[in-house]
Design a protein around this motif. Structure first.
Motif, mmCIF file in Angstrom:
data_model
loop_
_atom_site.group_PDB
_atom_site.id
_atom_site.type_symbol
_atom_site.label_atom_id
_atom_site.label_comp_id
_atom_site.label_asym_id
_atom_site.label_seq_id
_atom_site.Cartn_x
_atom_site.Cartn_y
_atom_site.Cartn_z
ATOM 1 N N MET A 40 -9.571 8.864 2.678
ATOM 2 C CA MET A 40 -10.010 8.502 4.013
ATOM 3 C C MET A 40 -10.368 9.755 4.820
ATOM 4 N N PRO A 41 -11.277 9.621 5.779
ATOM 5 C CA PRO A 41 -11.639 10.757 6.630
ATOM 6 C C PRO A 41 -10.605 10.992 7.736
ATOM 7 N N TYR A 42 -9.459 10.366 7.605
ATOM 8 C CA TYR A 42 -8.388 10.489 8.588
ATOM 9 C C TYR A 42 -7.034 10.489 7.879
ATOM 10 N N GLN A 43 -6.017 10.900 8.601
ATOM 11 C CA GLN A 43 -4.638 10.823 8.125
ATOM 12 C C GLN A 43 -4.238 9.338 8.105
ATOM 13 N N PRO A 44 -3.767 8.793 6.989
ATOM 14 C CA PRO A 44 -3.520 7.349 6.899
ATOM 15 C C PRO A 44 -2.215 6.896 7.567
ATOM 16 N N THR A 45 -2.126 7.139 8.861
ATOM 17 C CA THR A 45 -1.022 6.627 9.658
ATOM 18 C C THR A 45 -1.313 5.174 10.025
ATOM 19 N N MET A 94 0.835 -1.189 0.000
ATOM 20 C CA MET A 94 0.000 0.000 0.000
ATOM 21 C C MET A 94 0.878 1.250 0.000
ATOM 22 N N ALA A 95 0.429 2.259 -0.725
ATOM 23 C CA ALA A 95 1.099 3.558 -0.714
ATOM 24 C C ALA A 95 0.233 4.537 0.064
ATOM 25 N N HIS A 96 0.890 5.536 0.635
ATOM 26 C CA HIS A 96 0.151 6.587 1.330
ATOM 27 C C HIS A 96 1.007 7.843 1.375
ATOM 28 N N ALA A 97 0.401 8.916 1.804
ATOM 29 C CA ALA A 97 1.090 10.181 2.043
ATOM 30 C C ALA A 97 0.358 10.870 3.180
ATOM 31 N N LEU A 98 1.105 11.615 3.985
ATOM 32 C CA LEU A 98 0.523 12.296 5.134
ATOM 33 C C LEU A 98 0.476 13.796 4.872
ATOM 34 N N VAL A 99 -0.719 14.302 4.656
ATOM 35 C CA VAL A 99 -0.927 15.718 4.348
ATOM 36 C C VAL A 99 -0.481 16.584 5.523
#
Length: 150
Positions: A101-106, A14-19
């Motif tokens: 997502m409605p949250y930060q994907p940590t 999975m990839a993600h980024a934290l705004v």
């Protein structure tokens, strides 16, 4: 009969980024996640059941986890719905599996989300005991039911 715990292990990419994050994770990047699901309860004592002696068939647990987690998140880009709308639009034009997502994907928020999803789908006699989401070889988040009782 004794209360027993069983664990099934999974992996997904999975990839993600934290705004708005102030470190490297503000950039889109990926992980090879390892996910352990532990459930507990009393094994089936019904002499007429093909599942006698089982708390839950590992295949049934696998199907729930795949349906609720793996099939959704594997090879997805997971970002907060607070990401710049122009970036979201550009990503949508070029890539298929983008989850807002409605949250930060940590790892912490992901594992809490996963717990909620799984608790809704387990059979009534099976309780979610714990989850472990390993983001790297040396970093993971854990969720325990006893810590989250209301």
């Amino acid at each position: 009969m004794a209360i027993i715990r069983i664990t099934k292990q999974f992996s997904f990419e999975m990839a993600h980024a934290l705004v708005g994050y102030d470190g490297l994770c503000k950039n889109i990047h990926g992980h090879s996640y390892h996910f352990d699901v532990t459930v507990k309860g009393i094994p089936n004592e019904d002499n007429f059941s093909p599942k006698k002696g089982m708390l839950m068939d590992f295949v049934d647990l696998k199907m729930i986890v795949y349906h609720e987690i793996i099939n959704c998140f594997d090879h997805a880009l997971v970002i907060s719905q607070n990401t710049d709308p122009d970036l979201i639009s550009s990503l949508d034009k070029n890539y298929e599996n983008i989850l807002l997502m409605p949250y930060q994907p940590t790892s912490e928020n992901l594992i809490a989300d996963f717990a909620e999803r799984l608790q809704k789908k387990l059979p009534p006699h099976v309780q979610l005991f714990s989850l472990r989401l390993r983001e790297t070889d040396k970093s993971y988040a854990e969720w325990f039911a006893e810590d989250n009782q209301k």
